[in-house]
Motif scaffolding. Sequence first.
Motif, PDB file in Angstrom:
ATOM      1  N   ALA A 157      -6.710   0.462  -5.069  1.00 17.20           N
ATOM      2  CA  ALA A 157      -7.102   0.003  -3.733  1.00 17.20           C
ATOM      3  C   ALA A 157      -7.743  -1.380  -3.789  1.00 17.20           C
ATOM      4  N   HIS A 159      -7.222  -3.679  -5.967  1.00 17.35           N
ATOM      5  CA  HIS A 159      -6.179  -4.671  -6.251  1.00 17.35           C
ATOM      6  C   HIS A 159      -5.383  -5.001  -4.999  1.00 17.35           C
ATOM      7  N   SER A 160      -5.099  -3.987  -4.173  1.00 11.48           N
ATOM      8  CA  SER A 160      -4.325  -4.254  -2.958  1.00 11.48           C
ATOM      9  C   SER A 160      -5.099  -5.151  -2.006  1.00 11.48           C
ATOM     10  N   ARG A 163      -4.970  -8.627  -3.277  1.00  9.30           N
ATOM     11  CA  ARG A 163      -3.672  -9.251  -2.988  1.00  9.30           C
ATOM     12  C   ARG A 163      -3.613  -9.793  -1.559  1.00  9.30           C
ATOM     13  N   VAL A 184      -8.610   2.326   0.107  1.00  3.56           N
ATOM     14  CA  VAL A 184      -8.396   0.965   0.595  1.00  3.56           C
ATOM     15  C   VAL A 184      -9.433   0.619   1.658  1.00  3.56           C
ATOM     16  N   VAL A 236      -2.557  -3.364   5.332  1.00  5.26           N
ATOM     17  CA  VAL A 236      -2.202  -2.755   4.049  1.00  5.26           C
ATOM     18  C   VAL A 236      -1.434  -1.477   4.340  1.00  5.26           C
ATOM     19  N   ALA A 238      -0.211   1.842   3.229  1.00 10.76           N
ATOM     20  CA  ALA A 238      -0.563   2.782   2.171  1.00 10.76           C
ATOM     21  C   ALA A 238       0.079   4.146   2.357  1.00 10.76           C
ATOM     22  N   VAL A 259       0.335  -6.274   3.033  1.00 10.28           N
ATOM     23  CA  VAL A 259       0.422  -5.839   1.638  1.00 10.28           C
ATOM     24  C   VAL A 259       1.102  -4.481   1.591  1.00 10.28           C
ATOM     25  N   GLN A 260       2.220  -4.388   0.887  1.00  3.53           N
ATOM     26  CA  GLN A 260       2.921  -3.117   0.712  1.00  3.53           C
ATOM     27  C   GLN A 260       2.396  -2.452  -0.549  1.00  3.53           C
ATOM     28  N   LEU A 261       1.603  -1.407  -0.361  1.00  9.75           N
ATOM     29  CA  LEU A 261       1.003  -0.678  -1.474  1.00  9.75           C
ATOM     30  C   LEU A 261       1.712   0.644  -1.716  1.00  9.75           C
ATOM     31  N   ALA A 286       1.774  -4.873  -3.961  1.00 15.17           N
ATOM     32  CA  ALA A 286       0.599  -4.581  -4.791  1.00 15.17           C
ATOM     33  C   ALA A 286       0.952  -3.406  -5.689  1.00 15.17           C
TER      34      ALA A 286
END
Length: 342
Positions: A157, A159-160, A163, A184, A236, A238, A259-261, A286
């Motif tokens: 989370a 890291h995302s 990003r 997240v 994000v 998720a 951000v595509q996690l 991410a």
Amino acid sequence: MPACVAHGAGDLRVEELPAPLPGPGQALVAVRYGGVCGSDLHYWRHGGVGDFRLREPMVLGHEVVGTVVSYGRGATGPAPGTAVAVHPATPCGRCPECADGRANVCRDTRYLGSASRFPHVQGGFAGQVVVPAGQVRPLPEGLGLRRAALAEPLAVALHSVRRAGDVAGRHVLVTGAGPIGCLVVAAARAAGAGRVTVTDLLPEALGYAAVAGADTLVRADGPADAGWPAEVDVAVEASGAAAGLDTCLRLVRRGGVVVQLGMLPPGRSPFPGNLVVSREIELRGAFRFDSEFEEALALLAARGEFDGLISAVVPVREAEGAFALAADRGRACKVLLEFGGG
């Protein structure tokens, strides 16, 4: 020792495996807790996750904590008996990505409990696990093993959010209030987000997002006046669903970041690409994490509300029931398997 082994779709077994011995440069860790991750559920239900398919029996698990037992020749680290978390990745250290400081996308990495390569990398859902000594991290003062089991998904989370860039004071949208989505939320809060909106289909999941610090909770199948923001600065994704990505791209402002996690289903996924062009939206992936693992441990030590995201602790002998509980997002957020170590 007991181990939780996936043999194929719907075929999860608790087996007795020989206890391992640490080789040169390795540490032997007695596992106490292992967090059941979405990827573990995919291996159990579908025999694979994303494009990674089971080709042989594999010990699952990459969110593991426990205590140091011993070391192999030439290895050093925290003293035996020390409570530790295990960083699950062993990057090659030689590829262009590693040289560029992006070891999390190393093209030749080994990751606990992953079928991305063959033979598969056996995971940590076992009474004891052997890993390179450099992958064990002593827990910060005041952090117990139970909460420390969240370190790996919290690092994902963190890291995302990293990003996404600077989120301080910004409105962040998170689609999907599963364990990763809730973490997240916590990561965005720690990074100074001004407002966090979370969407999900299940009110129970949204309740966990509130525990993590979300400001606004929106039923993803609700009407337009159900709390949906007009636009957000950062989104994000998720949930791992194409619909979630669609929501992110439609609600993020012009010039915003998505951000595509979440791992989308294998194969092609439709998305409104014209919005990326006409609004100059930045769509970023991410994947896993690297140095955020230590940051996750420090954050877990500092904040007790993470305990509210742990729904149940289940003995490994009841692994199938634990997986079924973890898969039921109406009843659980993060489910831990408990082993005898520690």
